[in-house]
Design an enzyme around this catalytic site. Structure first.
Site: not given
Ligand code: NAP
Length: 278
Positions: A49, A79, A112
């Site tokens: 994604d 997106k 988005h």
């Molecule tokens: N549509 C939208 O508006 C929108 C907005 C935000 C995100 N997204 C999508 O959703 C995806 C995921 O969301 P996100 O990146 O915001 O947040 P998330 O996946 O909820 O959390 C990512 C964070 O958690 C940490 N983490 C991941 N696995 C872990 C584990 N097993 N133990 C401890 N910490 C852990 C990561 O650290 P490290 O990376 O340092 O390991 C990072 O800081 C994004 O990459 C993107 O593709 C979409």
């Protein structure tokens, strides 16, 4: 019940999409990108994604292209960025996304964020891209129920999916119920609450009981609720950990206990705050 990272859901246009994908927001450094995305492929992820806004489509495209995994096995989502919304700019920038991602066709293209001003123009362009088979499916992100209703009244093609912020502190029960009833898939962004939920004492008890990490319990909770889930990590051990959620099951009661942690707490923007600004 989902059994492996390769399991798919069927979208309302018949396209199959892996339920458990890998988010690449903030993965922009080339060296770390190679390490993380190759690790994700190694542990079984096939869905990725990205977004125009993440400025890593070219990096993701290069790494996937150079990998030994066939294009036909991958599922790539991008997106349309807020600053690229509108009819002509959606068409031209998606053309660039296809080039950057090194593909002839995207698996899924999302708006988005909803924009009051360019709402239908952007969607009309997405419908054109779909009819020209440049994208296999079109959907939306950050749509509240009223945005979905407005789109339903004035469009030809229904979105296949709505990707919204969702984790145990923001369960989005109303949107989930609405999309379930309308045959639109539900996808959770920031599924781990960007770390905010990873110290929760109640999930910790459930995690200790299953001998799993809190992150694994949360990912399993999403999967068992039927959510498409796209955790992001730039840390190889966590990428492996987040994929290793297929050797245990939460009970219905445990799912309900996690549901009850909801406090409507966002880590990102409220779509209704941005709606009139764009
Ligand atoms: N549509 C939208 O508006 C929108 C907005 C935000 C995100 N997204 C999508 O959703 C995806 C995921 O969301 P996100 O990146 O915001 O947040 P998330 O996946 O909820 O959390 C990512 C964070 O958690 C940490 N983490 C991941 N696995 C872990 C584990 N097993 N133990 C401890 N910490 C852990 C990561 O650290 P490290 O990376 O340092 O390991 C990072 O800081 C994004 O990459 C993107 O593709 C979409």
């Amino acid at each position: 019940m989902i059994k492996s990272i390769n399991d798919t859901i069927t979208l309302n246009n018949g396209v199959k999409m892996p339920q458990h994908g890998f988010g690449v927001y903030l993965i922009t450094d080339e060296e770390k990108g190679y390490q993380s995305i190759n690790k994700a492929l190694e542990v079984g992820y096939r869905a990725f994604d990205t977004a125009q806004f993440y400025e890593n489509e070219a990096l993701l495209g290069k790494i996937l292209d150079e990998s030994s995994v066939k294009r036909s096995e991958l599922f790539i989502t991008t997106k349309v960025a807020n600053y690229n919304q509108g009819y002509d700019s959606t068409l031209s920038t998606v053309e660039q996304s296809l080039k950057d991602l090194r593909v002839d066709q995207l698996d899924l293209l999302l708006v988005h964020w909803p924009s009051k001003r360019r709402f239908f123009e952007t969607w009309k362009a997405m419908e054109k891209l779909y009819s020209e088979k440049l994208v296999r499916a079109i959907g939306v992100s950050n749509y509240e129920i009223h945005h979905l209703e407005e789109l339903a009244e004035n469009s030809n093609i229904k979105p296949v999916i709505n990707q919204v912020e969702c984790h145990p502190y923001l369960t989005q029960a109303k949107i989930k119920d609405y999309v379930d009833k309308n045959d639109i898939a539900f996808e959770a962004w920031s599924p781990l609450g960007r770390g905010a939920v990873l110290k929760d004492p109640i999930i910790r008890i459930i995690a200790e009981h299953h001998n799993k990490s809190i992150a694994q319990i949360i990912i399993r909770w999403h999967l068992q609720k039927g959510n498409v889930v796209i955790p992001k990590s730039n840390t190889p051990s966590r990428i492996e950990e987040n994929a290793s959620v297929y050797d245990f099951e939460l009970t219905e009661e445990e799912v309900k206990i996690i549901d009850a942690l909801n406090k409507d707490q966002r880590t990102g923007d409220n779509p209704d705050d941005l709606w009139f600004q764009m």
